[in-house]
Enzyme design. Structure first.
Site, mmCIF file in Angstrom:
data_model
loop_
_atom_site.group_PDB
_atom_site.id
_atom_site.type_symbol
_atom_site.label_atom_id
_atom_site.label_comp_id
_atom_site.label_asym_id
_atom_site.label_seq_id
_atom_site.Cartn_x
_atom_site.Cartn_y
_atom_site.Cartn_z
ATOM 1 N N LYS A 145 0.862 -1.187 0.000
ATOM 2 C CA LYS A 145 0.000 0.000 0.000
ATOM 3 C C LYS A 145 0.897 1.235 0.000
ATOM 4 C CE LYS A 145 -3.914 1.873 2.680
ATOM 5 N NZ LYS A 145 -4.744 1.650 3.901
ATOM 6 N N SER A 179 -9.632 1.403 2.773
ATOM 7 C CA SER A 179 -8.769 2.202 1.929
ATOM 8 C C SER A 179 -7.656 1.386 1.268
ATOM 9 C CB SER A 179 -8.158 3.325 2.767
ATOM 10 O OG SER A 179 -7.279 2.799 3.748
ATOM 11 N N SER A 239 -10.122 -0.874 6.883
ATOM 12 C CA SER A 239 -9.404 -0.672 5.615
ATOM 13 C C SER A 239 -8.690 -1.897 5.056
ATOM 14 C CB SER A 239 -8.407 0.476 5.756
ATOM 15 O OG SER A 239 -9.096 1.696 5.713
#
Ligand SMILES: *[C@@H]1O[C@H](CO)[C@@H](O)[C@H](O)[C@H]1NC(C)=O
Ligand SMILES: *[C@@H]1O[C@H](CO)[C@@H](O)[C@H](O)[C@H]1NC(C)=O
Ligand SMILES: *[C@@H]1O[C@H](CO)[C@@H](O)[C@H](O)[C@H]1NC(C)=O
Length: 523
Positions: free
Chosen positions: A114, A195, A219
């Site tokens: 990420k 996310s 997330s």
């Protein structure tokens, strides 16, 4: 943060042009030795390495081709590491020179991170925002140090909801200025959730072997369920958060997002443990089992496990008879696999806990300003040095980010806070009490190993706040596809340090159901 805001979909014209590519069949994924890379597990790959059927170079080349072919549509990847092939060659030569068995389970395996996880290499670390493009990090994130030591190949950075959704809840799930709009590979018009959207999208669509995401509240769990992959949200402090663009040190955690429980466990084994740059890892290291987590990949892992069912509000499917039936079947499966279901339980004050507008949000807003300012200050160089700078940047360059209406209300709210205050203290006390009287009490009273809840994506009732405010672990496993083909998941959550049990349970469920299938890119 996973956002529960209303869905906003964007059909870019490029999508229509590129759609034929998606249906044109898969790449030739078979190596000269008959090994098929697509859908291969880490275990399969390690075996193929050992039998000289596959090299890390072939793996990286395959994934780079996949990214080149699919990422223009899926937008799961922000940056590809220009050194990945070099790293693959290095891994291949190490494999030849070192004793078999001396290499880690992730040696030579490409991993996508990420974009809030710092790497001190040619890759940028930007949380998806142009405001951090060109920033220079002081060092690798704690988890990256461990991955490199394990011999994993950082193949690139995954897209995300910008600033892990903490710029604004109005920003659509999976959208960032740098990454564009990430797409759900199962149904391109469906919400990919966030996310850690790019991490989930990319493993789902075989753009990479394994990935890392981060979670503050939902997330990892939410995008994993929406993209039909496995996500492990570890106990707070089990994995280091140092060098990760933060929301809250109290709730942030880093974990694997992979196609299978087994793959996720191979990753977890390499990223847990002490890091003196994150003090929380010192306390949490007591939870790490001797011999690691792979020993808990047991097909009969459900046997004798006590699983709690809280019907209200988690099993409220309204008039959706399909979902009602699927989850009734799943509970039957758990029983058949000899788990003990303790049904019709209640979590005290669950309505208060799930109302994110209350104490959780109050605390996060205050913690975010402090944590982000600290992260920005420690950068060697950066276009923005404070949250205030980032706000000014967003105002000035909103054209650059194309879509002006994606406001920055959370940034502004955070900026207006004054550091630790009585308000924060009260919020923390509230959360401690809600956790103690709610989840903890329930788990202890009924001697439960895990709570089982459906996870229906960004618009369903989500258990993640229960886990988030207490720092508890959770694992999301694919649980089905709705009538349009949109995936959903099932979540197993437990008390701190219960990863071994959660792995046994979720592996047992996965092996008994085998629900995940590769995406078909429906419009
Ligand atoms: C990192 O960002 C710079 C721009 O600041 C860009 O030139 C470079 O290509 C980026 N790195 C990668 C690996 O994409
Ligand atoms: C289910 O209920 C909703 C309102 O709660 C309604 O709009 C919808 O038409 C119903 N669907 C069916 C299949 O009855
Ligand atoms: C922060 O402090 C200023 C001045 O001390 C005060 O006016 C303001 O209301 C405070 N903001 C918050 C959110 O407490």
């Amino acid at each position: 943060m996973a956002s529960n805001s209303k869905p906003q979909f964007f059909l870019f014209s490029s999508l229509l042009i590129l759609l034929p590519i998606l249906s044109s069949g898969s790449l030739n994924t078979v190596t000269g030795h008959g090994f098929s890379i697509e859908e291969a597990s880490v275990h399969d790959i390690q075996l193929a390495f050992k039998q000289n059927q596959l090299t890390s170079r072939q793996l990286v080349e395959f994934y780079q081709k996949q990214i080149h072919r699919l990422n223009p549509i899926l937008k799961g990847v922000i940056e590809v590491n220009p050194e990945a092939l070099h790293l693959a060659d290095k891994a291949d030569s190490e494999r030849k020179s070192k004793a078999p068995g001396s290499l880690s389970g992730l040696h030579g395996i490409p991993i996508l991170l990420k974009d809030n996880i710092a790497t001190k290499d040619k890759l940028n670390t930007t949380a998806g925002s142009y405001a951090l493009l060109g920033s220079v990090v002081p060092r690798d994130a704690g988890v990256v140090t461990k991955l490199r030591k394990a011999g994993a190949i950082i193949i690139g950075k995954a897209s995300l909801s910008e600033w892990s959704q903490f710029r604004s809840f109005y920003v659509p799930n999976g959208w960032s200025g740098r990454g564009g709009q990430g797409k759900n590979p199962y149904v391109l018009s469906a919400d990919p959730c966030g996310s850690s959207s790019g991490s989930a999208i990319s493993v789902a669509a075989n753009l990479v072997a394994v990935s890392l995401g981060s979670e503050t509240d939902g997330s990892i769990i939410c995008p994993s369920s929406s993209n039909s992959v496995v996500g492990i949200k570890p106990t707070i402090g089990l994995t280091s958060r140092s060098g990760v663009v933060p929301i809250s040190p109290r709730q942030d955690t880093i974990g694997p997002i992979c196609r299978t429980i087994s793959d996720a466990v191979y990753v977890l084994d390499e990223i847990v443990g002490l890091d003196y740059n994150d003090k929380a890892t010192i306390k949490a290291s007591k939870y790490i089992p001797h011999g690691g987590y792979k020993q808990f990949l047991k097909v009969n892992g459900l046997k004798g496990k006590r699983l709690g069912i809280v019907r209200k509000p988690f099993y409220n499917f309204g008039n959706d008879t399909f979902l009602k039936k699927i989850f009734a079947q799943h509970l039957d499966t758990l029983r058949q696999e000899s788990a003990i279901l303790v049904d019709n339980l209640e979590i005290a004050n669950i309505d208060v806990i799930l109302n994110i507008g209350t104490s959780e949000m109050t605390a996060l807003i205050i913690e975010f300003k402090q944590a982000l300012n600290k992260y920005l200050k420690e950068l060697v160089a950066s276009p923005v040095r404070t949250l205030a700078d980032a706000i000014a940047f967003n105002k000035k360059f909103s054209d650059l980010e194309k879509i002006k209406e994606y406001k920055q209300n959370l940034f502004l709210e955070a900026q207006a806070t004054n550091g630790s205050s009585n308000k924060e203290k009260t919020a923390l006390q509230d959360m401690a009490r809600l956790t103690r009287d709610g989840f903890v009490k329930l788990m202890i009273k009924h001697n439960l190993h895990a709570l089982v809840t459906p996870y229906l994506g960004p618009y369903g009732v989500s258990v993640t706040s229960v886990l988030a405010i207490g720092g508890f672990p959770g694992i999301s496993v694919p649980a089905g596809y709705d009538s349009k083909g949109v995936p959903f998941g099932i979540c197993f959550g437990g008390l701190k340090g219960s990863e071994p049990k959660l792995i046994e349970i979720s592996y047992g469920f996965e092996q008994a159901t085998k629900i995940r299938k590769p995406p078909s890119f429906k419009p």
